[in-house]
Design a protein around this motif. Structure first.
Motif, short mmCIF file in Angstrom:
data_model
loop_
_atom_site.label_atom_id
_atom_site.label_comp_id
_atom_site.label_asym_id
_atom_site.label_seq_id
_atom_site.Cartn_x
_atom_site.Cartn_y
_atom_site.Cartn_z
N PHE A 1 0.84 -1.20 0.00
CA PHE A 1 0.00 0.00 0.00
C PHE A 1 0.87 1.25 0.00
O PHE A 1 0.56 2.25 -0.67
N ILE B 1 0.98 4.32 -2.72
CA ILE B 1 0.94 5.75 -2.41
C ILE B 1 2.12 6.48 -3.05
O ILE B 1 1.97 7.57 -3.62
N MET C 1 -5.88 8.03 0.05
CA MET C 1 -4.85 7.05 0.43
C MET C 1 -4.00 7.58 1.58
O MET C 1 -3.62 6.82 2.49
#
Length: 344
Positions: free
Chosen positions: A270, A274, A300
């Motif tokens: 993740f 980003i 995000m």
């Protein structure tokens, strides 16, 4: 685990006879047996120091005393120029044994210590260290068997009946060797998973997703293999603590591969997502950035703040559980050796 390369048991008869000129072959055997008994006492002091002391200076001092006792015994036996009425075959075997043992304990010791210092860097290095240590032990044992055979041949030649009972020190050495062998067997099972977990921690620090996946698969495999091996290991003299501690550690590692590593991977991936979104925005002018892209990135960022908090809690929880399992294994191992290796 650290002294198997020095293991040898003195089977020669001890005695209370003191004579330089031997009237009987028994007197001759007894004289040499007394010198060997002195060596076995020094060897036992070394064994006991390793098992019950963490003082490196004390351990090394007992090693030096062992070497000195070998040198003293070798000189005294070498001074028996005529042996027993010109028969020097047996004492020559003893002198050869002492010479080879001293060389290995003195010179090979430093090499093995050097290997030990790097052994914990990988399972292969640990195996190499143990293999080298055991080869030294086998070399000493092989020479002792020559001494044992020569003693029997001497006794047969002069019609002497030898006692087959182990001395008190010899019995302690036998027990100690069995304790260290058992500990080493289980330690290797634990270490294989433990060093893989260490590599896993390093790959997480580097945020190397490929290495994390690879180490996680290996850790899961070694945990399963170790748990299977433990099923066939019987308690030592009724003491099953080492097996229990190792099982607890391996069960933790298995849990880590199933519950911790996947969440770490999700968090890192993740983060990569980003970073990619941020780079994409930064590569564009304000006019080229779409509202959808900006909203998606902001969402995000908002989510990652929550994820960081969850990730820190996850790390703390598993770290505490890991430390508990490893500390328990280390303490159990120390207690196992201290309780089973005779202190005096």
């Amino acid at each position: 685990m650290k002294l198997n390369y020095l293991t040898f048991i003195i089977f020669l008869i001890s005695s209370h006879l003191f004579a330089q000129e031997f009237k009987t072959p028994v007197d001759y055997l007894s004289y040499i047996g007394k010198e060997q008994d002195n060596i076995s006492k020094s060897m036992w002091k070394y064994t006991s120091a390793v098992a019950h002391s963490k003082n490196a200076r004390r351990i090394d001092n007992t090693r030096k005393q062992l070497i000195k006792s070998m040198q003293t015994a070798s000189k005294k036996i070498s001074d028996l120029k005529e042996g027993y009425k010109g028969d020097v075959e047996y004492q020559n075997k003893v002198i050869d044994f002492l010479s080879i043992s001293e060389k290995n304990i003195n010179e090979e010791y430093d090499k093995i210590i050097d290997m030990q210092e790097v052994a914990e860097q990988s399972y292969d290095l640990m195996e190499a260290y143990i293999m080298t240590r055991d080869k030294v032990n086998e070399k000493i044992d092989a020479e002792f068997q020559k001494v044992n055979l020569a003693q029997k041949e001497f006794a047969l030649k002069y019609h002497i009946t030898l006692s087959q009972d182990l001395s008190d020190i010899g019995q302690k050495m036998k027990i100690s060797n069995e304790v260290f062998d058992y500990h080493t067997q289980i330690y290797l099972i634990f270490f294989k998973a433990n060093i893989t977990d260490l590599n896993q921690s390093l790959s997480i620090e580097k945020k190397d997703i490929g290495a994390i996946q690879q180490n996680n698969n290996a850790l899961a495999q070694y945990a399963d293999e170790g748990l299977e091996k433990l099923k066939s290991i019987k308690p030592f003299e009724g003491d099953n603590t080492m097996v229990i501690a190792t099982k607890k550690a391996l069960e933790y590692y298995k849990k880590q591969t199933q519950q911790y590593a996947p969440k770490v991977l999700d968090f890192l991936m993740f983060n990569e997502k980003i970073d990619a979104a941020k780079k994409s925005l930064e590569s564009k002018t304000d006019n080229d950035r779409t509202k959808e892209e900006i909203d998606n990135y902001n969402a995000m960022v908002k989510q990652i703040n929550k994820e960081i908090d969850n990730y820190n809690k996850l790390n703390n929880s598993f770290l505490q559980e890991k430390n508990s399992a490893i500390d328990y294994w280390n303490v159990t191992g120390e207690n196992f050796i201290s309780s089973h290796v005779p202190a005096n």
